[in-house]
Scaffold this motif. Structure first.
Motif, PDB file in Angstrom:
ATOM      1  N   LEU A 174       0.822  -1.210   0.000  1.00 26.20           N
ATOM      2  CA  LEU A 174       0.000   0.000   0.000  1.00 26.20           C
ATOM      3  C   LEU A 174       0.858   1.262   0.000  1.00 26.20           C
ATOM      4  N   MET A 177       2.475   1.716  -3.423  1.00 23.04           N
ATOM      5  CA  MET A 177       1.520   1.909  -4.511  1.00 23.04           C
ATOM      6  C   MET A 177       1.696   3.246  -5.250  1.00 23.04           C
ATOM      7  N   SER A 238       3.111   7.183   6.271  1.00 25.27           N
ATOM      8  CA  SER A 238       1.866   6.927   5.539  1.00 25.27           C
ATOM      9  C   SER A 238       0.934   8.128   5.617  1.00 25.27           C
ATOM     10  N   PHE A 307      -2.957  -2.667  -9.168  1.00 28.22           N
ATOM     11  CA  PHE A 307      -3.229  -1.241  -9.009  1.00 28.22           C
ATOM     12  C   PHE A 307      -3.109  -0.465 -10.318  1.00 28.22           C
ATOM     13  N   THR A 328      -7.198   6.724  -5.519  1.00 23.45           N
ATOM     14  CA  THR A 328      -6.737   5.468  -4.927  1.00 23.45           C
ATOM     15  C   THR A 328      -5.375   5.615  -4.260  1.00 23.45           C
ATOM     16  N   CYS A 332      -4.912   4.414  -0.479  1.00 26.40           N
ATOM     17  CA  CYS A 332      -4.006   3.317  -0.129  1.00 26.40           C
ATOM     18  C   CYS A 332      -3.074   3.710   1.011  1.00 26.40           C
ATOM     19  N   LEU A 335      -5.021   3.600   4.207  1.00 22.38           N
ATOM     20  CA  LEU A 335      -5.226   2.210   4.630  1.00 22.38           C
ATOM     21  C   LEU A 335      -3.953   1.624   5.235  1.00 22.38           C
ATOM     22  N   SER A 336      -2.793   1.989   4.679  1.00 25.08           N
ATOM     23  CA  SER A 336      -1.539   1.481   5.233  1.00 25.08           C
ATOM     24  C   SER A 336      -1.327   2.011   6.649  1.00 25.08           C
TER      25      SER A 336
END
Length: 356
Positions: A174, A177, A238, A307, A328, A332, A335-336
């Protein structure tokens, strides 16, 4: 299809590479892998048709599959464990700088001498690297282990049973990405379409992603080794990366310098991804280092195969709305950040002193 052959070979080979390194050490595999990779690049330069070019691409994928994991294996066995995060970050930084500089250099070389001589020249450099590795590289005394795991698949069986490794692999994928999706494929198009940059300006701005990732890989590794923590640096990277990429995608700025700075910061914060390899290997036996780092890397590369086309599908679905498709990227990263909170940082003796 031709271009993707590299990744379809590279990704599944990671597990094979990790098992081989843990079983027999790096030298007997990494040295011939350099020759195979160089040979594939040279064969591309003389390929008379697409079929031969496809074979060359597969050769390059096989050879390159030993590069990153092999380098981390060497770092783990030749250097002190409290330097693993910084040195593995340095390995990644060299790769990122190769991407940032290599694209410009290859474009210039191709322009001056043609694409076939350019590939042959790179193949020749690979041959020199092979000879240097053949003459000078030796395995560390601790490399290779046939006693701890009599079954060659033993390290893999141990790793796939670990929820920690699976979750770390997801976090790694993630965070990486944006590098693969924006830096590697869709960034130029987004900057031209949404920010009115020229093709040259957009390519320059996107290259900042790789410069930032190079710096961040070393910086966060050094900070992590000094502080004795991995988890919270990954979390902070992140969150900060999510803000930087969100500004680029939704900010609407047409200022090249501002966009370049934000992309540099986005790449730098994503450099915290390298700490997932340290966390993964620190939660396992020393005899499984090659396999566990290969497993994490495989998930990250395999995710790119999902992805990248996902963003293309969202572009089609949204009527070519790049902001919607590339949303996205910050998603991502968010989410990480959430996923890393569920992980417990392994208690490692070599990090306790730094923590105190």
């Amino acid at each position: 299809v031709y271009s993707s052959l590299f990744f379809w070979v590279y990704a599944p080979m990671q597990i094979v590479v990790g098992l081989l390194l843990d079983r027999w050490g790096a030298r007997r595999f990494v040295v011939p892998a350099i020759a195979l990779c160089a040979g594939g690049i040279a064969l591309t330069g003389i390929a008379p048709n697409l079929a031969v070019a496809a074979i060359a691409r597969v050769m390059t994928g096989f050879g390159a599959s030993f590069a990153f994991v092999g380098a981390l294996y060497v770092v783990n066995h030749w250097f002190a464990p409290q330097r693993f995060a910084m040195l593995s970050g340095l390995v990644n930084a060299v790769g990122m700088l190769g991407t940032a500089v290599g694209v410009v250099w290859l474009t210039a070389l191709t322009h001056h001498i043609g694409w076939r001589p350019a590939f042959l020249t790179i193949g020749a450099f690979g041959a020199v690297l092979f000879l240097l590795a053949l003459m000078f590289y030796r395995d560390a005394p601790s490399a290779g282990d046939t006693d701890t795991h009599p079954n060659p698949l033993g390290p893999l069986k141990q790793i796939v049973k670990s929820p920690q490794v699976w979750l770390l692999s997801l976090v790694s994928a993630l965070i990486y990405m944006p590098i693969n999706v924006y830096g590697g494929l869709w960034g130029n198009e987004e900057l031209v379409a949404d920010h009115a940059l020229s093709a040259v300006a957009s390519e320059t701005a996107v290259s900042m992603v790789f410069w930032g990732m190079a710096l961040g890989s070393v910086l966060w590794g050094a900070v992590s080794d000094a502080l004795g923590h991995r988890k919270w640096i990954i979390f902070a990277g992140s969150v900060a990366g999510m803000l930087a990429w969100g500004w680029v995608i939704f900010g609407g700025s047409g200022n090249m310098l501002a966009l370049s700075a934000a992309l540099f910061l986005g790449g730098m914060f994503c450099g915290a991804q390298m700490l997932t390899y340290a966390m993964a290997k620190e939660g396992q036996d020393q005899s499984t280092v090659g396999t566990v780092t290969a497993f994490v890397n495989m998930i990250g590369i395999g995710a790119a195969l999902v992805f990248q086309p996902l963003v293309g599908w969202l572009l089609d679905l949204s009527g070519n709305d790049h902001a919607v498709a590339l949303s996205t990227v910050p998603i991502c990263l968010g989410l990480s950040a959430l996923a890393i909170l569920a992980l417990k940082e392994p208690d490692q003796p070599h990090l306790r002193k730094a923590r105190r």
